[in-house]
Design a protein around this motif. Structure first.
Motif, PDB file in Angstrom:
ATOM      1  N   THR A  16      -4.671   7.322  10.076  1.00 34.21           N
ATOM      2  CA  THR A  16      -3.925   7.058  11.300  1.00 34.21           C
ATOM      3  C   THR A  16      -3.161   8.331  11.638  1.00 34.21           C
ATOM      4  O   THR A  16      -3.000   9.211  10.787  1.00 34.21           O
ATOM      5  N   TYR A  17      -2.688   8.416  12.846  1.00 30.62           N
ATOM      6  CA  TYR A  17      -2.010   9.618  13.322  1.00 30.62           C
ATOM      7  C   TYR A  17      -0.677   9.228  13.966  1.00 30.62           C
ATOM      8  O   TYR A  17      -0.549   9.230  15.188  1.00 30.62           O
ATOM      9  N   PRO A  18       0.320   8.913  13.132  1.00 33.63           N
ATOM     10  CA  PRO A  18       1.608   8.488  13.683  1.00 33.63           C
ATOM     11  C   PRO A  18       2.338   9.617  14.410  1.00 33.63           C
ATOM     12  O   PRO A  18       3.191   9.356  15.249  1.00 33.63           O
ATOM     13  N   TRP A  19       2.014  10.859  14.065  1.00 36.99           N
ATOM     14  CA  TRP A  19       2.541  12.046  14.731  1.00 36.99           C
ATOM     15  C   TRP A  19       1.350  12.934  15.058  1.00 36.99           C
ATOM     16  O   TRP A  19       0.355  12.945  14.339  1.00 36.99           O
ATOM     17  N   THR A  20       1.432  13.695  16.124  1.00 38.69           N
ATOM     18  CA  THR A  20       0.278  14.478  16.566  1.00 38.69           C
ATOM     19  C   THR A  20      -0.119  15.575  15.596  1.00 38.69           C
ATOM     20  O   THR A  20      -1.259  16.043  15.632  1.00 38.69           O
ATOM     21  N   MET A  53       0.826  -1.180   0.000  1.00 39.87           N
ATOM     22  CA  MET A  53       0.000   0.000   0.000  1.00 39.87           C
ATOM     23  C   MET A  53       0.877   1.253   0.000  1.00 39.87           C
ATOM     24  O   MET A  53       1.892   1.299   0.662  1.00 39.87           O
ATOM     25  N   THR A  54       0.423   2.244  -0.701  1.00 42.67           N
ATOM     26  CA  THR A  54       1.099   3.536  -0.761  1.00 42.67           C
ATOM     27  C   THR A  54       0.452   4.451   0.267  1.00 42.67           C
ATOM     28  O   THR A  54      -0.770   4.505   0.379  1.00 42.67           O
ATOM     29  N   GLU A  55       1.272   5.168   1.020  1.00 41.19           N
ATOM     30  CA  GLU A  55       0.758   6.037   2.071  1.00 41.19           C
ATOM     31  C   GLU A  55       0.883   7.505   1.684  1.00 41.19           C
ATOM     32  O   GLU A  55       1.844   7.895   1.025  1.00 41.19           O
ATOM     33  N   VAL A  56      -0.088   8.286   2.119  1.00 42.01           N
ATOM     34  CA  VAL A  56      -0.076   9.734   1.967  1.00 42.01           C
ATOM     35  C   VAL A  56      -0.017  10.323   3.361  1.00 42.01           C
ATOM     36  O   VAL A  56      -0.801   9.937   4.235  1.00 42.01           O
ATOM     37  N   CYS A  57       0.893  11.259   3.577  1.00 43.48           N
ATOM     38  CA  CYS A  57       1.000  11.941   4.863  1.00 43.48           C
ATOM     39  C   CYS A  57       0.724  13.426   4.646  1.00 43.48           C
ATOM     40  O   CYS A  57       1.301  14.044   3.752  1.00 43.48           O
ATOM     41  N   ILE A  58      -0.146  13.971   5.472  1.00 43.89           N
ATOM     42  CA  ILE A  58      -0.451  15.400   5.448  1.00 43.89           C
ATOM     43  C   ILE A  58      -0.032  15.971   6.797  1.00 43.89           C
ATOM     44  O   ILE A  58      -0.487  15.508   7.848  1.00 43.89           O
ATOM     45  N   VAL A  59       0.870  16.950   6.748  1.00 46.18           N
ATOM     46  CA  VAL A  59       1.393  17.576   7.958  1.00 46.18           C
ATOM     47  C   VAL A  59       0.676  18.910   8.157  1.00 46.18           C
ATOM     48  O   VAL A  59       0.642  19.742   7.248  1.00 46.18           O
ATOM     49  N   ALA A  60       0.128  19.116   9.331  1.00 45.75           N
ATOM     50  CA  ALA A  60      -0.652  20.328   9.633  1.00 45.75           C
ATOM     51  C   ALA A  60       0.236  21.559   9.752  1.00 45.75           C
ATOM     52  O   ALA A  60       1.385  21.479  10.187  1.00 45.75           O
ATOM     53  N   GLU A  61      -0.339  22.702   9.385  1.00 43.90           N
ATOM     54  CA  GLU A  61       0.276  23.993   9.719  1.00 43.90           C
ATOM     55  C   GLU A  61       0.353  24.071  11.236  1.00 43.90           C
ATOM     56  O   GLU A  61      -0.406  23.405  11.939  1.00 43.90           O
ATOM     57  N   ASP A  62       1.221  24.920  11.738  1.00 47.98           N
ATOM     58  CA  ASP A  62       1.382  25.030  13.191  1.00 47.98           C
ATOM     59  C   ASP A  62       0.094  25.396  13.914  1.00 47.98           C
ATOM     60  O   ASP A  62      -0.137  24.957  15.024  1.00 47.98           O
ATOM     61  N   ASP A  63      -0.752  26.191  13.273  1.00 45.62           N
ATOM     62  CA  ASP A  63      -1.986  26.623  13.932  1.00 45.62           C
ATOM     63  C   ASP A  63      -3.218  25.817  13.512  1.00 45.62           C
ATOM     64  O   ASP A  63      -4.339  26.178  13.840  1.00 45.62           O
ATOM     65  N   ALA A  64      -3.010  24.718  12.788  1.00 43.67           N
ATOM     66  CA  ALA A  64      -4.129  23.881  12.336  1.00 43.67           C
ATOM     67  C   ALA A  64      -4.206  22.612  13.172  1.00 43.67           C
ATOM     68  O   ALA A  64      -3.212  22.159  13.728  1.00 43.67           O
ATOM     69  N   ALA A  65      -5.402  22.054  13.231  1.00 37.14           N
ATOM     70  CA  ALA A  65      -5.630  20.798  13.940  1.00 37.14           C
ATOM     71  C   ALA A  65      -6.219  19.803  12.955  1.00 37.14           C
ATOM     72  O   ALA A  65      -7.379  19.920  12.572  1.00 37.14           O
ATOM     73  N   LEU A  66      -5.391  18.860  12.527  1.00 39.73           N
ATOM     74  CA  LEU A  66      -5.900  17.809  11.650  1.00 39.73           C
ATOM     75  C   LEU A  66      -6.541  16.746  12.522  1.00 39.73           C
ATOM     76  O   LEU A  66      -6.038  16.469  13.598  1.00 39.73           O
ATOM     77  N   PRO A  67      -7.609  16.114  12.152  1.00 42.54           N
ATOM     78  CA  PRO A  67      -8.321  16.274  10.889  1.00 42.54           C
ATOM     79  C   PRO A  67      -9.409  17.338  10.923  1.00 42.54           C
ATOM     80  O   PRO A  67      -9.997  17.634   9.896  1.00 42.54           O
TER      81      PRO A  67
END
Length: 149
Positions: A34-38, A1-15
């Motif tokens: 999944t949330y491997p990093w906060t 499987m291919t993974e996509v990671c989206i990293v939040a801006e400092d002032d954003a809260a994903l998701p």
């Protein structure tokens, strides 16, 4: 499987911030994040093409709530991620996945967050861990020549 990671801006809260947009919510509804990093979410897709297409679909939203987005495709590397432009080049056949890549963006992992992305030129062009001793761990993202600055 291919993974996509989206990293939040400092002032954003994903998701929450990303899912606040109905179209982005619908684009991501079929995935189990999944949330491997906060400050990042990861979804699995079927292929490199699907991953690039998902990021293209989310482009408008990503420009508002994300600091970065990258892809990890096991046919290219089990450990290293690909920047979005590099993933697109590989999908389109404009780059060779076998070519040694030595231009990197290396994130530190500090207190469970991806932080302090730093451009690094890997001397031996071999895949592997790049250590930044001031951090608990690192995340390595291969980048294109144009991105390396």
């Amino acid at each position: 499987m291919t993974e996509v990671c989206i990293v939040a801006e400092d002032d954003a809260a994903l998701p929450d911030d990303l899912y606040a947009y109905e179209t982005a919510y619908r684009a991501l509804a079929t995935y189990d994040p999944t949330y491997p990093w906060t400050n990042a979410l990861v979804v699995e897709t079927m292929s490199l093409g699907t991953a690039v297409s998902l990021l293209n679909d989310l482009d408008w939203y990503l420009s508002r709530v994300s600091r970065d987005a990258f892809v990890r495709d096991p046919s290219v590397s089990e450990r290293e991620w690909l920047s979005r432009p590099l993933a697109r080049e590989l999908r389109d056949g404009d780059a060779d996945p076998e070519e040694a890549v030595n231009r990197l963006r290396v994130y530190g992992v500090d207190d469970g967050r991806l932080v302090d992305p730093t451009m690094v030129l890997r001397g031996d062009a071999q895949e592997g861990a790049y250590e930044r001793s001031e951090y608990d761990d690192t995340v390595v993202v291969r980048v294109t020549r144009e991105e390396f600055h």
